[in-house]
Design a protein around this motif. Sequence first.
Motif: not given
Lengths: 367, 367, 367, 367
Positions: A118-135
């Motif tokens: 896994r990519d541990p930097r900031g949660g990697g893919r599982s980070s809520a940062r991904e939700t920006a693209m949903r918005v």
Amino acid sequence: MSHNSFGHLFRVTTWGESHGPAIGCVVDGCPPRLALSEADIQPWLDRRRPGQSQFTTQRQEPDAVRILSGVFEGRTTGTPISLVIDNLDQRSRDYASVADRYRPGHADLAYDLKYGIRDPRGGGRSSARETAMRVAAGAVARLVLGPGVSVRGALVQIGPHPIERARWDWEEVGRNALFCPDAGTVPVWEAYLGAVRKRGSSAGAIIELQAEGVAPGLGAPIYAKLDADLAAALMSINAVKAVEIGAGFSAAEFSGEQNADPMRLRDGEVVFGSNNAGGILGGISTGQPITARFAVKPTSSILTPVQSVTRSGHEVDVATPGRHDPCVGIRAVPVGEAMLACVLADHLLRHRAQNPGPTQNPSQTPC
Amino acid sequence: MSHNSFGHLFRVTTWGESHGPAIGCVVDGCPPRLALSEADIQPWLDRRRPGQSQFTTQRQEPDAVRILSGVFEGRTTGTPISLVIDNLDQRSRDYASVADRYRPGHADLAYDLKYGIRDPRGGGRSSARETAMRVAAGAVARLVLGPGVSVRGALVQIGPHPIERARWDWEEVGRNALFCPDAGTVPVWEAYLGAVRKRGSSAGAIIELQAEGVAPGLGAPIYAKLDADLAAALMSINAVKAVEIGAGFSAAEFSGEQNADPMRLRDGEVVFGSNNAGGILGGISTGQPITARFAVKPTSSILTPVQSVTRSGHEVDVATPGRHDPCVGIRAVPVGEAMLACVLADHLLRHRAQNPGPTQNPSQTPC
Amino acid sequence: MSHNSFGHLFRVTTWGESHGPAIGCVVDGCPPRLALSEADIQPWLDRRRPGQSQFTTQRQEPDAVRILSGVFEGRTTGTPISLVIDNLDQRSRDYASVADRYRPGHADLAYDLKYGIRDPRGGGRSSARETAMRVAAGAVARLVLGPGVSVRGALVQIGPHPIERARWDWEEVGRNALFCPDAGTVPVWEAYLGAVRKRGSSAGAIIELQAEGVAPGLGAPIYAKLDADLAAALMSINAVKAVEIGAGFSAAEFSGEQNADPMRLRDGEVVFGSNNAGGILGGISTGQPITARFAVKPTSSILTPVQSVTRSGHEVDVATPGRHDPCVGIRAVPVGEAMLACVLADHLLRHRAQNPGPTQNPSQTPC
Amino acid sequence: MSHNSFGHLFRVTTWGESHGPAIGCVVDGCPPRLALSEADIQPWLDRRRPGQSQFTTQRQEPDAVRILSGVFEGRTTGTPISLVIDNLDQRSRDYASVADRYRPGHADLAYDLKYGIRDPRGGGRSSARETAMRVAAGAVARLVLGPGVSVRGALVQIGPHPIERARWDWEEVGRNALFCPDAGTVPVWEAYLGAVRKRGSSAGAIIELQAEGVAPGLGAPIYAKLDADLAAALMSINAVKAVEIGAGFSAAEFSGEQNADPMRLRDGEVVFGSNNAGGILGGISTGQPITARFAVKPTSSILTPVQSVTRSGHEVDVATPGRHDPCVGIRAVPVGEAMLACVLADHLLRHRAQNPGPTQNPSQTPC
């Protein structure tokens, strides 16, 4: 089938990790000739952007979106729209220790169990940062739905503190940093969240969504019901553990006659006396407002230590310092709105594929 | 994309109406060489079969399933499995009046709004009769999962009456007609449902599901999370209005440290001190039992009149005589189990497509 | 994703084996309110039905189709249409010896390699009997396309004998049992096929398809191009080894100016001076007739012995007695037509989902 | 469903226009823990890169690929891989005149008919520039297939000039700029293409592909046959008009005994005496080399004027100056290889989802 795509005709594919160079999405299937520029998307991203209050992560990201394809001279061409946001504030620090320890309640362990890496930097893919693209995708979906459809959301509970529904004011939602529709509850939440932060803990929340102006007929039974797709879309948001439509769990306690929304005619149109159905019957929109609620668990990255294990097989207590949202449910409001908008846009396209005529008024259907 | 299919690799397509000649499904993607005969499916159908108690519809249907393809000499061949159940007890009666009136709370209106036509005989496609095929497909899914995985469900609330969880006994579920895990609650529900029936009303219910023995690693983030697919699968069941995973809505009231299930090691395996996650973190199974709950609204076909409208544009009060379940939530127990089994089977196949090695033990992963 | 389904919005799922109790298909996504009965489907099945001449298998199957769902009072309801044909003439005989030997050129070996099991009775799932359901689905697709679209096919070559294209007469296709558009070639083929049969051999063939009246704009670049979907649909037919659109392989020898179909205006409409494109440019229909050709290899089940191996690991010479088509390409004509009709119906629905306005006339487009 | 995605489990979504800021793709479903860096992809892109000989477009693009997600410390994580190539040499010039005129044989008209709008700069989305991302995805697919599988291609005909197959030498393909496996034909083609260029025309071509080392059992009948998916993948490449597998159209002229590849046993393994099947029987790989050919029409953007029409409704003669490939078939070789690799990778994942055991040796199967 794609693990990182959702929707069928209005289809969104997202990519990117919390601390990679960028995050992005591809919106495919968007109708042509819609006016679209970054200015149509940025305001929605700004609502979700971190660092705007003490109750969200202090990570500083302008979240400036760029459109890389699918638009020509200000109009969509019908080809895939590529949207990208650069990650700017990925703090470089040693994540080796983090990589070895699984944060309880977090996806760390699960990703490792699945992928063996896994990519541990900031949660990697599982980070809520991904939700920006949903918005971002949701902003495009709103254009597909058109100005007649309004999709909005509000926070209705933080921790044990619900709003008082009698004081609901949609205008108020935009006036406070907590997306709260009840001015009287704002200070209660602020005090509560302040205390939660101080003791290194976090809080859960409940979000309510509403879509008005949705044409009747959207939703495709049996396995593409509007509410089924909406449930998946909301449950796919980070930290969400529950979804309900209309009266939701309360419906279990109703009698049949309490639950059935009565119908009358007004100017030849069907009007309902209540909306326990949340605007959806048999998986199909009825023309009433679509209503849904979802619950977000408290952030699992907290300072309070919790028993855990390491990748190398030792027991450990994990406390997670860092710039985390004490209540990830706050920023889930624009995310939930976006998912609802995307589901509706997808079903609008699906509906008109099979039903080329105008959506039917039942009292006028000649067939 | 198909409106009447679910699952991706273990894929089920259903067809048929309540009062048509038959209902059926096609199960595609089933692994080859599994032992399968009608005897593996029929017991699960019998659990859902109508007419078994006074609390379910009196329609008499043996629901005898036939396998028309995909099996040779008692083993699956890897080709599509066609399952069919003949409809025997479709009472012929005049449905013209029914066809003109929309039952409040029912899909009547919505189907007409969408398609401009509907099959009014017994609800047509929107009838819960369709769920028989989900149960049949679920029986095949159980074989895919193998004997190490147990998928079961129980009714935990009818109307305002929840069970007492301290008295939970899985054995009890099979001993009463209400799938109740708490012997002490059975007479309470019987009395309540008796009264509900007598006054021509109906009752809602809450069902709880559990899957034990599920390998860690199932679920494909971001948009094919195990819980997102499960939410859609359960929400697609007739009359379902809410779904929660693990602690569900309760998680909104937890603090971060209460919510995060603590981890310890036992014989080199990760064990958890609680299961608020419902066995799913980041959309991926952790090896803990998968737990979910869903709410079923009260049956909308009731004797008590409710205000409604007709297709031809008049106001009317609709009372629905007929052979309806006073609490459709009861028979939703085997249906919910089946959907959970199908979702797990699908994700098992999806997981091993991308991850050919054995599911990882995190403390042994060498990578 | 389903291995046994094709199309996306007009979606067909087939099931059944050559010698099982029945074969069938589910047509999902069909628009509602189309007039449909068995009588709309049966004539197309009759064209493909075996036993009609000495040049097709002598198996006697009436191929009487039954509609089990999706139609109410003679009109489609928008719900899945289940079509079933009972298998009547499955000769019971010992297939144990067949089960052990792999017929060269047949799918026997490949199915066993893949699944480790196969149904050897008449080829099981790999039998061309499955194509009856394609024809049935194609009949429904024709209704979706409407009377303005004509989809037809003809045999243009058997073995080394092509037709003479100058003598092409569509009317002639219906007058002979070989779907030959050139009356002068019919006796040539009859003599050739007679000799082929007599010596226990078989012959290949080339089929040409044409669709007229197809609206411009169908096809969705890049990976759902109309010609790409058509290529897959035709290549999926049993024994097909090649597909070409328009000028096909010949285009490789053209110069750019020979290949580019010149355009002129006639009454404000674009007209083309030739049709090397086969009606498709950039994966999108132009309004010209869609033209395609596909090659069918000779039947692999032949009396002439061919070197082979057995399942148990011995070398053997395999001769296949039985009721096989000496030229399976003959009955591939209605099958190819059906696949073309299904692809067009699917793309019609896909197109109008994304493009709700009328298909554009380029010289009138205001945008 | 997505118009701009292909594959199901190994799934590629591309985006971008010829003259936009960048082109890119998202590769989803890639197995985790594969070693991957830009250096694994770049060499394949370099083979397709424009401007390398006088026979391809003179546009100068380094086509340097960047990996933006899905890789951590040099290994795939199982999450989506985002690949991007910046467009550097988009000549700014007035494209207003181009925008109004439809190039005969080009997708100009068709895009406008479909969408009512198009990006005319360099062909926009319909430009062959998009194929760079196919090549990038194909490089990842090769890693999924592993070193035991070799996927390669060659040009076998340009215009009317086929190679001499007896002189086939795979080593030669890398030694000339025309991907020609026959050294003797290279000067013939060079002279021919030189003349074609000089007179402002263009030439078509035929490409042949081969994959060796492919495990038996790949391909999922009936509608996900390996050859059907391959046919779609190849037909989706710009300018392709025909596809054949194995003997292809020639099979139509064979007798049954000529066509059926005879089987013998060697060391317990099945070996074939010929490969008319192109390694695929019943839609499933047999272990023989997969062989396919496809035809590319001559470039439609040529200097020689061709009759056409304008968007505003006038007749015109169109000559297209610019930097176009005189034979777009040349650079189609690496593109075709990439598509074959992607189809095989997708089917490898699909196969092992349904068939978790090792691919079967038929002579050892115990079942």
